[in-house]
Design an enzyme around this catalytic site. Structure first.
Site, PDB file in Angstrom:
ATOM      1  N   ASP A 211       0.826  -1.208   0.000  1.00  0.00           N
ATOM      2  CA  ASP A 211       0.000   0.000   0.000  1.00  0.00           C
ATOM      3  C   ASP A 211       0.863   1.263   0.000  1.00  0.00           C
ATOM      4  O   ASP A 211       0.781   2.097   0.898  1.00  0.00           O
ATOM      5  CB  ASP A 211      -0.938  -0.022   1.208  1.00  0.00           C
ATOM      6  CG  ASP A 211      -1.931   1.132   1.187  1.00  0.00           C
ATOM      7  OD1 ASP A 211      -2.340   1.543   0.082  1.00  0.00           O
ATOM      8  OD2 ASP A 211      -2.280   1.630   2.272  1.00  0.00           O
ATOM      9  N   GLU A 455       4.286  -8.185   6.746  1.00  0.00           N
ATOM     10  CA  GLU A 455       2.970  -8.750   6.449  1.00  0.00           C
ATOM     11  C   GLU A 455       2.979  -9.750   5.295  1.00  0.00           C
ATOM     12  O   GLU A 455       2.172  -9.648   4.366  1.00  0.00           O
ATOM     13  CB  GLU A 455       1.951  -7.639   6.186  1.00  0.00           C
ATOM     14  CG  GLU A 455       1.696  -6.755   7.391  1.00  0.00           C
ATOM     15  CD  GLU A 455       0.555  -5.771   7.170  1.00  0.00           C
ATOM     16  OE1 GLU A 455      -0.012  -5.743   6.052  1.00  0.00           O
ATOM     17  OE2 GLU A 455       0.229  -5.022   8.104  1.00  0.00           O
TER      18      GLU A 455
END
Length: 652
Positions: A211, A455
């Site tokens: 992101d 992540e």
């Protein structure tokens, strides 16, 4: 359009949609990666400024190679434009096709070399060095390929001495590709849109699983520097200390001759020699050392000695001398099942996550922005940050060393979500990236822990072997620091967590989970911490938490995207942190320091707005909440009795 990347051909695609194979050439080798400094024996020439630039918009993105643009001045191949270096190329022009461009772009710089570089007997070694370029780079000098490098965020260089012999003119050409594949770091994939009723011919998009905006370009300084033909190639330093004595262990490698002498002097900040040594490896004894302490943990944080290494060698009857000065901080790091110790004292990470990101320049190095960020960090009372989600510029790391800002140094292992990104090809590249990162930052006292990923899909079965291998490799390269990766997986399903030294957990309760329900945070966050600790008995850092807020948007009662909601969310998290940091929680890192650009999407309005500062570095209301908290924590851990105001600090 068509995508061109650095490895392998895609099966089943039409001939125009090629993934260009790397060309045969000289790859960046396992040599040392000392930061280029001016010394008595070394000289540096900065190559920043305007370079000629051309994006290859040919259908296969391969015109530059087919027509050999590197064989002639770039302006003779077609239209070029001026492009600032360092910077990302995406936001410099008004062309939306360049803003979202994927494929090969070409840079060129013509340089006039100092005559003394070409004349000094018995030969001066000239090195071309790139601080970073995203992501795959091929470099030519005067039409001769000198280096090829895979991956962004890390430096690479080439000895160009033989290429420039006989001419003071040096034409540097760079082909740079920002395509991401399942085997790059970060990974990505190309999606080809074949529905001709919706997309034009050869239409594709780059799909990413992270992101932040996929900025590309030559992002960090490009320099030419010199050394003698026999030179200091690498220095490795580790330190240990007791109350009154410190030991500085060193290893020095020399290239160009097997017959040489080495002498070393360790100087304090006043220039006084406090220890001396000789030979390629040994130990320096420092009495009553000034230890390297984090910001707000000592009245004199970030103390650095200077290790001067002097090499002498006889070559063709001439005496060659090379001198290099390495900053050295004396400190120790140790992890228990409940604490993180620096110099034997408990350290609590109260800091931020950041991005190299700003208006216009993208990820390009910018000194005014860097200094503004460090002034804001110190105003905030932050003692640490994570280099989310890639290694930051060496110039930033230098300031962390000097100011005492503690760093969790993270590789570009973000967005590892696809099953194929856990295969051997990806693994080998990941191991190589960790080697490059450790080679660059191994001597930095500010770096207290390595992070090998952010992540990832660590619940997938191959993740166990993958992260066991990467973490073991990292520990073998550097046994002196703990290793982690940052997870958002369920504690019971995470297959990489058994191998980390510190558990780093990201969670966004009342944002991505139960949006708008602030009341669930205490229960869910407490359960998160207890589940992780009871399973692994390792200290925990809340490595990300946060909420978007649009500057100037207000709501009472607090509603999502308002500044009040961001403040309320912080306070709910902090109430749990204050209970658990008495036990095994050793840190809290807000997401994010400042707003940053992302890909366009329905959940993003000109980027991610989770910053406590705007993208232009103006504070939101949350910044003042964190400032009050961070100074309070610093005073509680460093002062007896407590300080009355948050603007000063009493220290033991």
């Amino acid at each position: 359009m068509a995508a061109v990347a650095s490895g392998g051909r895609m099966a089943g695609l039409c001939p125009l949609l090629l993934l260009l194979l790397p060309l045969p050439g000289r790859a960046a080798g396992p040599a040392g990666m000392l930061y280029p400094r001016d010394t008595l024996s070394r000289e540096r020439k900065e190559l920043g400024g305007l370079w000629s630039f051309r994006a290859d918009f040919s259908p296969g993105r391969d015109a530059g190679f087919a027509q050999r643009w590197y064989r002639q001045p770039l302006r003779q191949t077609g239209p070029v434009m001026d492009m600032p270096v360092p910077s990302s190329f995406n936001d410099i022009t008004q062309d939306p096709a360049l803003e979202s461009y994927i494929g090969w772009v070409w840079y060129e710089k013509e340089v006039l070399l100092p005559a003394r570089w070409l004349q000094d007997p018995p030969g001066t070694r000239v090195v071309l060095r790139f601080g970073s370029a995203h992501y795959y780079s091929i470099v030519w000098v005067n039409g001769v390929q000198v280096v090829e490098h895979e991956g962004g965020h890390l430096p690479f260089e080439a000895d160009i001495s033989s290429v420039i012999q006989g001419s003071p003119r040096c034409r540097i050409t760079v082909a740079l590709n920002n395509t991401l594949t399942p085997h790059t770091l970060p990974p990505g994939s190309i999606q080809y849109m074949t529905d001709r009723t919706r997309y034009p011919k050869n239409y594709f998009v780059q799909d990413i699983k992270f992101d932040f905006f996929n900025y590309a370009g030559i992002h960090r300084p490009v320099v030419l520097y010199t050394t003698p033909s026999v030179y200091i190639d690498d220095i490795t330093v580790t330190t240990t200390s007791s109350e009154h004595v410190a030991m500085v262990q060193y290893q020095v490698s020399v290239v160009g001759s097997t017959v040489y002498s080495l002498s070393l002097s360790l100087r304090d900040q006043e220039g006084k020699v406090v220890a001396t040594g000789d030979g390629p490896e040994g130990e320096l004894k420092v009495l009553n050392p000034n230890l390297w302490w984090p910001y707000l943990m000592h009245e004199n944080p970030g103390y650095l000695y200077s290790l001067e290494v002097r090499m002498q060698a006889q070559v063709e009857g001439a005496l060659l001398e090379d001198v290099y000065a390495l900053p050295v901080g004396i400190r120790t790091v140790h992890v228990t099942d409940t604490q993180f110790l620096i110099n034997g004292r408990p350290f609590y990470f109260h800091g931020v996550n950041k991005h190299e990101d700003a208006d216009i320049r993208g990820k390009g190095l910018d000194w005014p922005l860097i200094m503004k960020d460090f002034n804001l960090l110190r105003w905030l009372g932050a003692n640490s940050f994570r280099t989310s989600h890639y290694p930051y510029a060496e110039e930033i790391m230098d300031l962390c060393d000097a100011y005492g800002i503690v760093v969790i140094d993270e590789c570009p292992g973000v967005g590892i979500k696809l099953l194929e990104s856990f295969g051997n090809r990806s693994l080998q590249h990941h191991l190589a990236v960790m080697e490059e990162l450790i080679r660059r930052d191994k001597n930095r006292p500010s770096v207290v822990m390595w992070s090998v990923a952010n992540e990832p899909a660590s619940e997938l079965p191959p993740a166990a072997f993958y992260f066991k291998t990467v973490i073991a490799h990292t520990k073998a390269l550097d046994p002196s620091r703990p290793v982690t990766f940052v997870t958002n997986a369920n504690y019971a399903q995470d297959r990489g967590a058994p191998y980390v030294d510190v558990v780093c957990v990201n969670s966004y309760f009342s944002w991505y989970h139960d949006p708008g329900h602030l009341e669930v945070i205490p229960l869910q966050l407490t359960a998160q911490f207890e589940s992780w600790y009871n399973t692994y008995h390792k200290p925990i850092i809340q490595s990300e938490y946060g909420a978007d807020s649009v500057p100037g948007l207000h709501s009472d009662p607090p509603l999502m995207f308002s500044e009040e909601y961001q403040k309320a969310m912080l306070r709910e998290y902090h109430s749990v942190f204050d209970m658990k940091r008495k036990e095994y929680v050793i840190g809290e890192l807000i997401w994010n320091f400042a707003d940053f650009m992302t890909n366009q999407g329905t959940t993003r309005v000109l980027g991610n707005k989770k910053g406590i500062f705007t993208r232009q570095r103006q504070p939101k209301a949350a910044a003042f909440v964190l400032r009050e908290r961070y100074w309070k924590i610093a005073n509680e851990s460093s002062c007896l009795p407590p300080v009355i105001t948050s603007h000063s600090l009493c220290l033991k």
